[in-house]
Write an enzyme that holds these catalytic residues in place. Structure first.
Site, PDB file in Angstrom:
ATOM      1  N   GLY A 169      94.046  -9.086 123.957  1.00  0.00           N
ATOM      2  CA  GLY A 169      95.106  -9.936 124.595  1.00  0.00           C
ATOM      3  C   GLY A 169      94.773 -11.508 124.415  1.00  0.00           C
ATOM      4  O   GLY A 169      94.411 -11.743 123.678  1.00  0.00           O
ATOM      5  N   GLY A 170      95.279 -12.129 125.275  1.00  0.00           N
ATOM      6  CA  GLY A 170      95.384 -13.660 125.329  1.00  0.00           C
ATOM      7  C   GLY A 170      93.668 -14.058 125.257  1.00  0.00           C
ATOM      8  O   GLY A 170      93.559 -15.204 124.664  1.00  0.00           O
ATOM      9  N   GLY A 404      98.073 -30.059  89.372  1.00  0.00           N
ATOM     10  CA  GLY A 404      98.268 -30.593  90.571  1.00  0.00           C
ATOM     11  C   GLY A 404      96.732 -29.991  91.056  1.00  0.00           C
ATOM     12  O   GLY A 404      95.989 -30.671  91.955  1.00  0.00           O
ATOM     13  N   ALA A 405      96.271 -28.654  90.676  1.00  0.00           N
ATOM     14  CA  ALA A 405      94.769 -28.246  91.421  1.00  0.00           C
ATOM     15  C   ALA A 405      93.862 -29.468  90.896  1.00  0.00           C
ATOM     16  O   ALA A 405      92.838 -29.705  91.937  1.00  0.00           O
ATOM     17  CB  ALA A 405      94.496 -27.146  90.649  1.00  0.00           C
TER      18      ALA A 405
HETATM   19  C1  HXC Z   1      88.752  -4.908 135.774  1.00  0.00           C
HETATM   20  C2  HXC Z   1      87.770  -3.753 134.100  1.00  0.00           C
HETATM   21  C3  HXC Z   1      88.528  -4.599 133.114  1.00  0.00           C
HETATM   22  C4  HXC Z   1      89.280  -5.265 133.484  1.00  0.00           C
HETATM   23  C5  HXC Z   1      87.164  -2.878 132.202  1.00  0.00           C
HETATM   24  N1  HXC Z   1      86.938  -2.776 133.445  1.00  0.00           N
HETATM   25  N2  HXC Z   1      88.321  -3.736 131.991  1.00  0.00           N
HETATM   26  N3  HXC Z   1      87.825  -4.203 135.340  1.00  0.00           N
HETATM   27  N4  HXC Z   1      89.569  -5.607 134.946  1.00  0.00           N
HETATM   28  N5  HXC Z   1      90.247  -6.186 132.568  1.00  0.00           N
HETATM   29  C6  HXC Z   1      86.184  -2.126 134.207  1.00  0.00           C
HETATM   30  C7  HXC Z   1      86.390  -0.544 134.236  1.00  0.00           C
HETATM   31  O1  HXC Z   1      87.157  -0.436 135.396  1.00  0.00           O
HETATM   32  C8  HXC Z   1      84.993  -0.045 134.301  1.00  0.00           C
HETATM   33  O2  HXC Z   1      84.526  -0.068 135.400  1.00  0.00           O
HETATM   34  C9  HXC Z   1      84.102  -0.806 133.453  1.00  0.00           C
HETATM   35  O3  HXC Z   1      84.918  -2.115 133.310  1.00  0.00           O
HETATM   36  C10 HXC Z   1      84.009  -0.466 132.110  1.00  0.00           C
HETATM   37  O4  HXC Z   1      85.143   0.181 131.719  1.00  0.00           O
HETATM   38  P1  HXC Z   1      85.508   1.468 130.769  1.00  0.00           P
HETATM   39  O5  HXC Z   1      87.144   1.645 130.899  1.00  0.00           O
HETATM   40  O6  HXC Z   1      84.882   2.497 131.653  1.00  0.00           O
HETATM   41  O7  HXC Z   1      84.860   1.206 129.607  1.00  0.00           O
HETATM   42  P2  HXC Z   1      85.427   1.489 127.855  1.00  0.00           P
HETATM   43  O8  HXC Z   1      85.718   3.040 128.054  1.00  0.00           O
HETATM   44  O9  HXC Z   1      84.349   1.171 126.972  1.00  0.00           O
HETATM   45  O10 HXC Z   1      86.627   0.927 127.616  1.00  0.00           O
HETATM   46  C11 HXC Z   1      86.720  -0.464 127.581  1.00  0.00           C
HETATM   47  C12 HXC Z   1      88.084  -1.144 127.478  1.00  0.00           C
HETATM   48  C13 HXC Z   1      88.963  -0.555 128.729  1.00  0.00           C
HETATM   49  C14 HXC Z   1      88.800  -0.739 126.539  1.00  0.00           C
HETATM   50  C15 HXC Z   1      87.933  -2.685 127.450  1.00  0.00           C
HETATM   51  O11 HXC Z   1      88.090  -1.030 129.873  1.00  0.00           O
HETATM   52  C16 HXC Z   1      90.344  -1.269 129.120  1.00  0.00           C
HETATM   53  O12 HXC Z   1      91.038  -0.856 128.386  1.00  0.00           O
HETATM   54  N6  HXC Z   1      90.202  -2.003 129.952  1.00  0.00           N
HETATM   55  C17 HXC Z   1      91.503  -2.888 130.338  1.00  0.00           C
HETATM   56  C18 HXC Z   1      91.814  -3.928 129.277  1.00  0.00           C
HETATM   57  C19 HXC Z   1      92.924  -4.713 129.705  1.00  0.00           C
HETATM   58  O13 HXC Z   1      94.191  -4.227 129.579  1.00  0.00           O
HETATM   59  N7  HXC Z   1      92.714  -6.042 130.039  1.00  0.00           N
HETATM   60  C20 HXC Z   1      93.620  -7.038 130.295  1.00  0.00           C
HETATM   61  C21 HXC Z   1      94.359  -7.349 129.024  1.00  0.00           C
HETATM   62  S1  HXC Z   1      95.464  -8.769 128.975  1.00  0.00           S
HETATM   63  P3  HXC Z   1      83.253   1.032 136.240  1.00  0.00           P
HETATM   64  O14 HXC Z   1      83.093   0.549 137.550  1.00  0.00           O
HETATM   65  O15 HXC Z   1      83.745   2.426 136.176  1.00  0.00           O
HETATM   66  O16 HXC Z   1      82.150   0.570 135.218  1.00  0.00           O
HETATM   67  C22 HXC Z   1      94.251 -10.065 129.171  1.00  0.00           C
HETATM   68  C23 HXC Z   1      95.064 -11.286 129.017  1.00  0.00           C
HETATM   69  C24 HXC Z   1      94.151 -12.443 129.097  1.00  0.00           C
HETATM   70  O17 HXC Z   1      93.402  -9.931 128.891  1.00  0.00           O
HETATM   71  C25 HXC Z   1      95.243 -13.602 128.955  1.00  0.00           C
HETATM   72  C26 HXC Z   1      94.605 -14.653 128.793  1.00  0.00           C
HETATM   73  C27 HXC Z   1      95.716 -15.835 128.699  1.00  0.00           C
END
Ligand code: HXC
Length: 510
Positions: A169-170, A404-405
């Site tokens: 993501g971002g 040119g290069a």
């Molecule tokens: C809160 C999160 C989290 C998040 C993971 N966790 N991502 N908690 N916010 N964004 C937590 C899970 O709940 C879990 O907690 C632990 O971290 C490990 O995650 P798992 O899913 O068990 O691990 P894994 O199977 O390895 O998967 C990893 C992952 C997945 C692919 C990153 O967790 C995932 O898809 N997370 C969401 C990603 C996402 O959509 N993020 C927002 C993107 S937008 P527990 O307690 O069970 O250990 C963004 C915008 C940024 O980031 C913008 C900037 C301008």
């Protein structure tokens, strides 16, 4: 008193456990180190000083008040790499997936501010699930604050990102604005939208690895500068890179002890360029023979291999090398190689690293896809980057420098300080065959006459002396004495100063 000291020890031990032993084991099970293990490997032994170990988030939504891990998913602080100060943050995937909350972002911003203020590199280790979902816009604001600091730090202190897990993501835009991105094979990925979203929107089916793994970003997109087998290798290579770089834009790179005679004569270079002008040879051989102890740190080795970029040392001092590679596409300049080299030249110039250009270039790559892809603008990036650079520049033409290069590749006309050529150089508008076919079009049906014209053209232009007569080449040098000549040239440029007219900033063709 004893109780209080014990309390501190206990709280520290609890914080160091991050998300707990089970999650640490899971992290290890994926072949990944923990955030703290990474910091300890990156820095000199015993040098790490941690900040904000007890910081917790302040979110009360979605039951978060029940879950307040110390440190909030990122380890921050400072330490040294071979005795030189660096600032570090390392996201802890075992704590809420290393997700970025408002306080997590504040911790990162704090050490970024200190790095800028104290003039030391920032190294960010990324392993995060992205924005902390429970915090919503507070998390986005935190990212925005980090981005702004990336921009402020750019050109002031070196910024290095190491991607050691998810970065999606971002969140990718913070590493994207740093100077170098390293990835770990099979355990890291970066993308703006993941495979599921891609499938929904475009109906393309890819795995996370295919979409944004280390191989994709080092070979296809050029987002990353290098990929390594595992965390340990990646961190060791960051240490090696930092040794080439100055701490900030007001300091020179460190001078390392060297054990290689700067006057070393290399007779094998006399025969590096083959007799036949169309036979390739490996430009890396020349780079290794010019470098102190043959030590070369290549940047973007897997991308646009027709140009080579990286760091060597001469007399213990860092030099950025840009070199056409005759082994790949005859060393031609194209969209990708121009972009790659331009960014490297700008980094060197921003951080006072002298530039050595090794030239064997037949021109720009012709083709519809090149023109449609904007080779005009991308080629101009390299031209512009060289032309605006004020660091010491030494250029050596080994063979072809056409059209040119020739001008683009750090020619005299772009204020390069020393322009050397080997006797094998051919500096001309184009190769003899192409030139003859244009200026003697009337004789095209007479192969004998064309061959005669081509031989004449070669006699006249396929050498370095026409350019040398005009002072565009400062000296035609013996290949065997190249290291000595280049070392002396850079030594003479150590106090180089130039005046650039005032401007707010330039407008490089992006
Ligand atoms: C809160 C999160 C989290 C998040 C993971 N966790 N991502 N908690 N916010 N964004 C937590 C899970 O709940 C879990 O907690 C632990 O971290 C490990 O995650 P798992 O899913 O068990 O691990 P894994 O199977 O390895 O998967 C990893 C992952 C997945 C692919 C990153 O967790 C995932 O898809 N997370 C969401 C990603 C996402 O959509 N993020 C927002 C993107 S937008 P527990 O307690 O069970 O250990 C963004 C915008 C940024 O980031 C913008 C900037 C301008």
């Amino acid at each position: 008193m004893k109780d209080i000291l014990q309390q501190l020890d206990d709280r520290r031990a609890d914080a160091r456990l991050g998300g707990g032993q089970k999650r640490i084991d899971a992290q290890h099970g994926r072949g990944k180190l923990t955030a703290r293990e990474r910091v300890h490997l990156l820095l000199d032994e015993g040098s790490f000083e941690e900040f904000d170990m007890f910081v917790t988030h302040r979110c009360t939504d979605f039951g978060m008040e029940e879950q307040k891990p110390a440190g909030d998913g990122v380890v921050t602080g400072w330490g040294t790499i071979n005795g030189r100060l660096v600032y570090v943050f390392s996201q802890d995937f075992t704590v809420l997936g290393g997700s970025v909350s408002a306080t997590h972002a504040k911790k990162i911003c704090k050490i970024m501010d200190m790095a800028i203020q104290n003039g030391a590199p920032i190294i960010g280790i990324n392993d995060s699930g992205g924005a902390r979902i429970q915090e919503g816009v507070d998390s986005l604001a935190g990212y925005g604050d980090i981005f702004q600091r990336n921009i402020e730090a750019s050109g002031v202190v070196p910024q290095i990102s190491v991607i050691m897990g998810p970065c999606a993501g971002g969140a990718v835009y913070s590493p994207a604005m740093t100077d170098f991105i390293f990835m770990v094979k099979d355990s890291s990925y970066m993308f703006v939208t993941g495979p599921d979203v891609v499938k929904t929107v475009t109906n393309e089916q890819v795995t996370a690895e295919e979409l944004g793994g280390a191989s994709t970003h080092t070979k296809k997109s050029s987002v990353a500068d290098a990929a390594f087998e595992n965390d340990v290798e990646a961190l060791a290579e960051v240490r090696r890179l930092v040794d080439f770089l100055p701490s900030n834009n007001r300091e020179k790179p460190p001078v390392r002890p060297f054990f290689d005679d700067p006057d070393r004569i290399e007779p094998s270079l006399d025969t590096l360029v083959p007799e036949n002008a169309n036979t390739p040879y490996d430009m890396k051989e020349l780079i290794l023979k010019l470098a102190d102890e043959g030590d070369f740190y290549e940047i973007q080795e897997e991308f646009a291999k027709n140009i080579i970029t990286g760091f060597i040392r001469i007399e213990g001092r860092s030099v950025g090398v840009v070199a056409n590679q005759p082994m790949v596409l005859a060393g031609v300049l194209d969209i990708e190689s121009a972009r790659k080299a331009a960014r490297f030249v700008r980094f060197c110039d921003a951080f006072e690293i002298p530039i050595l250009s090794l030239v064997d270039v037949p021109g720009f790559l012709p083709g519809v896809s090149q023109e449609y892809g904007g080779v005009i603008k991308h080629g101009a990036k390299l031209l512009y980057a060289y032309g605006e650079a004020t660091v010491p520049m030494v250029t050596l033409i080994t063979r072809k420098a056409y059209g040119g290069a020739y001008v683009v590749m750090a020619s005299k006309h772009l204020k390069s300080d020393f322009n050397y050529a080997w006797p094998t150089s051919e500096i001309a508008v184009m190769g003899a065959k192409g030139a003859t076919e244009i200026i003697h079009r009337a004789d095209l049906n007479d192969p004998e006459k064309i061959a005669e014209h081509a031989a004449n053209y070669e006699d006249r232009f396929a050498n370095p002396f026409v350019a040398a007569e005009r002072g565009f080449i400062d000296e035609v040098i013996q290949p065997r004495s190249t290291r000595k000549r280049i070392a002396r040239a850079f030594a003479s440029l150590r106090n180089k100063k130039t005046n650039v007219p005032w401007k707010k900033h330039d407008n490089i063709p992006l």
